[in-house]
Design a protein around this motif. Structure first.
Motif, PDB file in Angstrom:
ATOM      1  N   LYS A  28       0.842  -1.204   0.000  1.00 26.78           N
ATOM      2  CA  LYS A  28       0.000   0.000   0.000  1.00 26.78           C
ATOM      3  C   LYS A  28       0.871   1.245   0.000  1.00 26.78           C
ATOM      4  O   LYS A  28       0.584   2.225  -0.715  1.00 26.78           O
ATOM      5  CB  LYS A  28      -0.916  -0.007   1.224  1.00 26.78           C
ATOM      6  N   HIS A  38       2.160   1.867  -3.475  1.00 31.30           N
ATOM      7  CA  HIS A  38       1.124   2.443  -4.339  1.00 31.30           C
ATOM      8  C   HIS A  38       0.958   3.939  -4.058  1.00 31.30           C
ATOM      9  O   HIS A  38       0.817   4.738  -4.979  1.00 31.30           O
ATOM     10  CB  HIS A  38      -0.205   1.716  -4.138  1.00 31.30           C
ATOM     11  N   ARG A  97       0.043   1.481 -13.181  1.00 29.89           N
ATOM     12  CA  ARG A  97       0.861   0.431 -12.584  1.00 29.89           C
ATOM     13  C   ARG A  97       0.912  -0.828 -13.454  1.00 29.89           C
ATOM     14  O   ARG A  97       1.882  -1.581 -13.400  1.00 29.89           O
ATOM     15  CB  ARG A  97       0.347   0.095 -11.177  1.00 29.89           C
TER      16      ARG A  97
END
Length: 202
Positions: free
Chosen positions: A36, A39, A69
């Motif tokens: 996370k 990201h 991504r």
């Protein structure tokens, strides 16, 4: 005050690591999600965004100038050297975010903090934590579960697995192994036992 224990939690594709992380959160343990954080570091407002664009070009951007991504993933999985460059941009920033997380948790008197990181060992972070917990699954079961989860063919999963450190090598580094070959209840029972062991030690 006693030192906060840092536990590195790692695994492989479809190994069940995320399920273990959620179980730990449900038990009110602080868990830092390295994926996370990665990201978030790729978002347009982050400090890593420009470094990634400088390295990979604007061809990986969406119309809103966010990093796609999937496009980036296709590049780095096809070229290992490019993957290393992406990791060089992200890993030290992820670790800094984790250290900030630890500082916040220590201020709240947390005795145990978990670092949930699929690349814990590959990044060398296993040397910075107090213990490594590895969520294990056989390659055959990884493929079966990943096919079911991601709705892709076995060959796609096998290609991904071939680019990851095999479990046999990860086992050599792990301090504790959580076998997720059976039911989730049995997996959680193993985690509960490890928590009890850890709490007794501190």
């Amino acid at each position: 005050m006693k030192k906060t224990k840092i536990i590195g939690l790692t695994g492989g594709i479809a190994s069940g690591k995320s399920s273990v992380a959620e179980f730990l959160r449900a038990r009110s343990f602080p868990v830092f999600d390295a994926d996370k954080a990665a990201h978030e570091l790729m978002s347009k407002d982050s400090g890593a965004w420009q470094d990634i664009i400088d390295e990979f070009g604007k061809g990986i951007l969406t119309n809103s100038e966010e990093i796609d991504r999937q496009k980036l993933g296709q590049i780095v999985f096809a070229e290992p050297e490019r993957l290393k460059k992406l990791e060089a941009i992200l890993h030290h920033r992820i670790w800094q975010a984790f250290e900030n997380f630890c500082t916040e948790q220590r201020a709240q008197q947390a005795k145990i903090v978990f670092l949930d990181a699929p690349l814990l060992i590959e990044a060398g972070w296993h040397e910075r934590v107090d213990s490594v917990w590895l969520v294990y699954l056989s390659r055959e079961e990884q493929i079966r579960r990943a096919m079911q989860r991601d709705k892709v063919q076995a060959v796609v999963i096998e290609q991904r697995l071939d680019k990851q450190m095999p479990f046999d090598k990860k086992k050599l580094v792990a301090d504790r192994i959580i076998d997720n070959s059976f039911t989730l209840e049995q997996t959680y029972a193993q985690v509960e036992s490890l928590i009890n062991e850890l709490q007794v030690a501190i």
